[in-house]
Design a protein around this motif. Structure first.
Motif, PDB file in Angstrom:
ATOM      1  N   ALA A 298       0.820  -1.211   0.000  1.00 44.29           N
ATOM      2  CA  ALA A 298       0.000   0.000   0.000  1.00 44.29           C
ATOM      3  C   ALA A 298       0.853   1.260   0.000  1.00 44.29           C
ATOM      4  O   ALA A 298       0.475   2.282  -0.576  1.00 44.29           O
ATOM      5  CB  ALA A 298      -0.935  -0.009   1.211  1.00 44.29           C
ATOM      6  N   LEU A 299       2.056   1.174   0.629  1.00 43.40           N
ATOM      7  CA  LEU A 299       2.924   2.353   0.724  1.00 43.40           C
ATOM      8  C   LEU A 299       4.293   2.143   0.083  1.00 43.40           C
ATOM      9  O   LEU A 299       5.202   2.933   0.292  1.00 43.40           O
ATOM     10  CB  LEU A 299       3.087   2.757   2.195  1.00 43.40           C
ATOM     11  CG  LEU A 299       1.796   3.239   2.872  1.00 43.40           C
ATOM     12  CD1 LEU A 299       2.004   3.434   4.362  1.00 43.40           C
ATOM     13  CD2 LEU A 299       1.288   4.523   2.229  1.00 43.40           C
ATOM     14  N   THR A 300       4.429   1.075  -0.739  1.00 44.05           N
ATOM     15  CA  THR A 300       5.668   0.884  -1.499  1.00 44.05           C
ATOM     16  C   THR A 300       5.417   0.775  -2.995  1.00 44.05           C
ATOM     17  O   THR A 300       6.291   1.114  -3.792  1.00 44.05           O
ATOM     18  CB  THR A 300       6.414  -0.387  -1.044  1.00 44.05           C
ATOM     19  OG1 THR A 300       5.613  -1.549  -1.294  1.00 44.05           O
ATOM     20  CG2 THR A 300       6.778  -0.315   0.434  1.00 44.05           C
ATOM     21  N   ASP A 301       4.256   0.304  -3.400  1.00 42.46           N
ATOM     22  CA  ASP A 301       3.917   0.138  -4.808  1.00 42.46           C
ATOM     23  C   ASP A 301       3.880   1.508  -5.478  1.00 42.46           C
ATOM     24  O   ASP A 301       3.082   2.368  -5.102  1.00 42.46           O
ATOM     25  CB  ASP A 301       2.561  -0.564  -4.921  1.00 42.46           C
ATOM     26  CG  ASP A 301       2.180  -0.930  -6.354  1.00 42.46           C
ATOM     27  OD1 ASP A 301       2.675  -0.281  -7.291  1.00 42.46           O
ATOM     28  OD2 ASP A 301       1.375  -1.871  -6.523  1.00 42.46           O
ATOM     29  N   ALA A 302       4.726   1.707  -6.481  1.00 42.38           N
ATOM     30  CA  ALA A 302       4.851   3.021  -7.120  1.00 42.38           C
ATOM     31  C   ALA A 302       3.547   3.506  -7.731  1.00 42.38           C
ATOM     32  O   ALA A 302       3.342   4.711  -7.904  1.00 42.38           O
ATOM     33  CB  ALA A 302       5.941   2.973  -8.190  1.00 42.38           C
ATOM     34  N   ARG A 303       2.637   2.589  -8.054  1.00 37.83           N
ATOM     35  CA  ARG A 303       1.369   2.991  -8.666  1.00 37.83           C
ATOM     36  C   ARG A 303       0.367   3.519  -7.646  1.00 37.83           C
ATOM     37  O   ARG A 303      -0.591   4.206  -8.015  1.00 37.83           O
ATOM     38  CB  ARG A 303       0.752   1.800  -9.402  1.00 37.83           C
ATOM     39  CG  ARG A 303       1.636   1.227 -10.512  1.00 37.83           C
ATOM     40  CD  ARG A 303       1.133  -0.146 -10.909  1.00 37.83           C
ATOM     41  NE  ARG A 303       1.152  -1.060  -9.763  1.00 37.83           N
ATOM     42  CZ  ARG A 303       0.531  -2.233  -9.761  1.00 37.83           C
ATOM     43  NH1 ARG A 303      -0.153  -2.633 -10.811  1.00 37.83           N
ATOM     44  NH2 ARG A 303       0.594  -3.011  -8.687  1.00 37.83           N
ATOM     45  N   PHE A 304       0.568   3.193  -6.366  1.00 46.36           N
ATOM     46  CA  PHE A 304      -0.419   3.536  -5.349  1.00 46.36           C
ATOM     47  C   PHE A 304       0.138   4.318  -4.161  1.00 46.36           C
ATOM     48  O   PHE A 304      -0.624   4.948  -3.434  1.00 46.36           O
ATOM     49  CB  PHE A 304      -1.075   2.257  -4.799  1.00 46.36           C
ATOM     50  CG  PHE A 304      -1.913   1.524  -5.805  1.00 46.36           C
ATOM     51  CD1 PHE A 304      -3.251   1.825  -5.967  1.00 46.36           C
ATOM     52  CD2 PHE A 304      -1.356   0.533  -6.594  1.00 46.36           C
ATOM     53  CE1 PHE A 304      -4.030   1.156  -6.888  1.00 46.36           C
ATOM     54  CE2 PHE A 304      -2.127  -0.141  -7.525  1.00 46.36           C
ATOM     55  CZ  PHE A 304      -3.469   0.164  -7.685  1.00 46.36           C
ATOM     56  N   ARG A 307      -0.762   8.232  -3.655  1.00 46.87           N
ATOM     57  CA  ARG A 307      -2.143   8.550  -3.291  1.00 46.87           C
ATOM     58  C   ARG A 307      -2.482   8.018  -1.897  1.00 46.87           C
ATOM     59  O   ARG A 307      -3.207   8.659  -1.140  1.00 46.87           O
ATOM     60  CB  ARG A 307      -3.119   8.003  -4.337  1.00 46.87           C
ATOM     61  CG  ARG A 307      -3.319   6.502  -4.307  1.00 46.87           C
ATOM     62  CD  ARG A 307      -4.207   5.997  -5.409  1.00 46.87           C
ATOM     63  NE  ARG A 307      -3.481   5.906  -6.673  1.00 46.87           N
ATOM     64  CZ  ARG A 307      -3.943   5.219  -7.727  1.00 46.87           C
ATOM     65  NH1 ARG A 307      -5.115   4.631  -7.666  1.00 46.87           N
ATOM     66  NH2 ARG A 307      -3.238   5.144  -8.829  1.00 46.87           N
ATOM     67  N   ASN A 308      -1.924   6.827  -1.554  1.00 51.37           N
ATOM     68  CA  ASN A 308      -2.194   6.281  -0.227  1.00 51.37           C
ATOM     69  C   ASN A 308      -1.520   7.097   0.871  1.00 51.37           C
ATOM     70  O   ASN A 308      -2.081   7.304   1.947  1.00 51.37           O
ATOM     71  CB  ASN A 308      -1.748   4.817  -0.161  1.00 51.37           C
ATOM     72  CG  ASN A 308      -2.691   3.886  -0.912  1.00 51.37           C
ATOM     73  OD1 ASN A 308      -3.830   4.247  -1.205  1.00 51.37           O
ATOM     74  ND2 ASN A 308      -2.220   2.693  -1.231  1.00 51.37           N
TER      75      ASN A 308
END
Length: 355
Positions: A298-304, A307-308
């Motif tokens: 949730a806080l490492t995926d570059a796509r998300f 925004r998270n």
């Protein structure tokens, strides 16, 4: 002397990391950056190299840091086979947000500010320099290791990572924290290997109370209105229990009749460490491994992650402790990264409002 006259090695390392590791498959060279930044009048490769030299760093002017932020705010900078800096007005809203955050980070590194320290609006996985960070996993129970030669320390094929629970979450998070904290000592270990000094570092706990004894110890010591209900047997899959409207509510994973996981439940908690008030403790947990990985991504995926992260700061403000329970859909056996900006994905948030 001004910050520009006192360039910071951390900025040089970050600029190199952007080029080499943000999009590792692209293989971006210093020459390509020199061309992209200079346009019709390319910069010299030696100048780009000096900006990335942590031993003798030369700090780029603001104009060039703006170009870095714009270029690395979007993978569309690679469209057409030629690296280029897109005009800012062509960026999407999400890309403009990413550009703003990245520029703030780079300017902060140039000036020696720690914009990414816990509680800042940029990235909660960035800590102050020289602060130790310890990631703690559970040890895989013996019944899951006994027939695996790679997990047998007496075997010539022994690989210690096979004795860890949640290795996918560990690899994802360890790499991200290392890239965000190049000047910090970042280590990982099992709960059985934790030392007394490790307890007083920034603690990051992977996995739940069933296997990770440190997660259990920490949850008992912090003010958190979330209880993890363990998986008692194959017929009971546990969940996270909270008080909602004065009544207990259990958020459970979903499985089909054959026992295949359809949706896991992830819990992310960040708060002051009960062992050192100047350090933090973070719990990334799920009822199954894909939930734990979802809490991490949730806080490492570059796509998300942008925004998270923005949701966390908009929702909780400057509170020291917060908690989010979210859905982790499982499709084709793969857990998907939860988008916290979608209300239906957020099952429970605490505290109820930013103070």
């Amino acid at each position: 002397m001004s910050p520009v006259q006192q360039p910071r090695p951390a900025l040089a390392r970050r600029l190199r990391a952007l080029r080499e590791t943000l999009w590792p498959d692209a293989g971006i060279t210093q020459g390509q950056l020199a061309q992209a930044f200079g346009g019709n009048k390319p910069l010299s490769i030696s100048l780009i190299s000096s900006w990335e030299n942590a031993d003798k760093p030369v700090a780029p002017p603001t104009k060039r840091l703006e170009a870095y932020a714009t270029l690395f705010a979007t993978r569309r900078s690679l469209d057409g086979g030629t690296l280029r800096v897109l005009p800012v007005h062509e960026l999407t809203d999400g890309e403009r947000t990413r550009r703003k955050e990245l520029l703030e980070e780079l300017l902060g590194l140039r000036e020696g500010r720690h914009l990414g320290a816990p509680g800042s609006a940029r990235d909660i996985w960035t800590f102050d320099e020289d602060q130790n960070i310890t990631i703690v996993c559970a040890r895989l129970p013996e019944k899951y290791r006994q027939h695996l030669s790679y997990a047998d320390s007496e075997s010539a094929d022994f690989v210690s990572l096979y004795t860890y629970a949640d290795p996918d979450a560990l690899i994802e998070l360890f790499g991200h924290i290392r890239s965000r904290n190049p000047d910090n000592n970042v280590k990982f270990c099992t709960s059985e290997e934790l030392t007394a000094d490790d307890y007083t570092s920034h603690l990051v706990l992977l996995g739940g109370v069933d296997w990770n004894s440190v997660t259990r110890d920490v949850i008992e010591r912090v003010d958190l209105p979330v209880e993890q209900v363990g998986r008692a047997d194959d017929a009971e899959h546990g969940g996270f229990r909270v008080q909602q409207d004065g009544r207990p509510k259990l958020f459970e994973p979903k499985l089909d009749r054959r026992g295949h996981l359809l949706e896991d439940v992830a819990h992310f908690y960040r708060g002051e460490s009960p062992f050192n008030r100047k350090r933090t403790v973070t719990v990334c947990n799920g009822m199954y491994g894909r939930g734990t990985l979802g809490a991490v991504r949730a806080l490492t995926d570059a796509r998300f992650r942008d925004r998270n992260t923005a949701h966390v700061h908009e929702r909780f403000g400057d509170v020291e402790s917060f908690s989010i329970i979210s859905r982790v859909p499982v499709v084709g056996g793969q857990g998907l990264t939860p988008d916290w900006t979608l209300e239906e994905n957020r099952l429970h948030e605490w505290p109820e409002a930013a103070e």
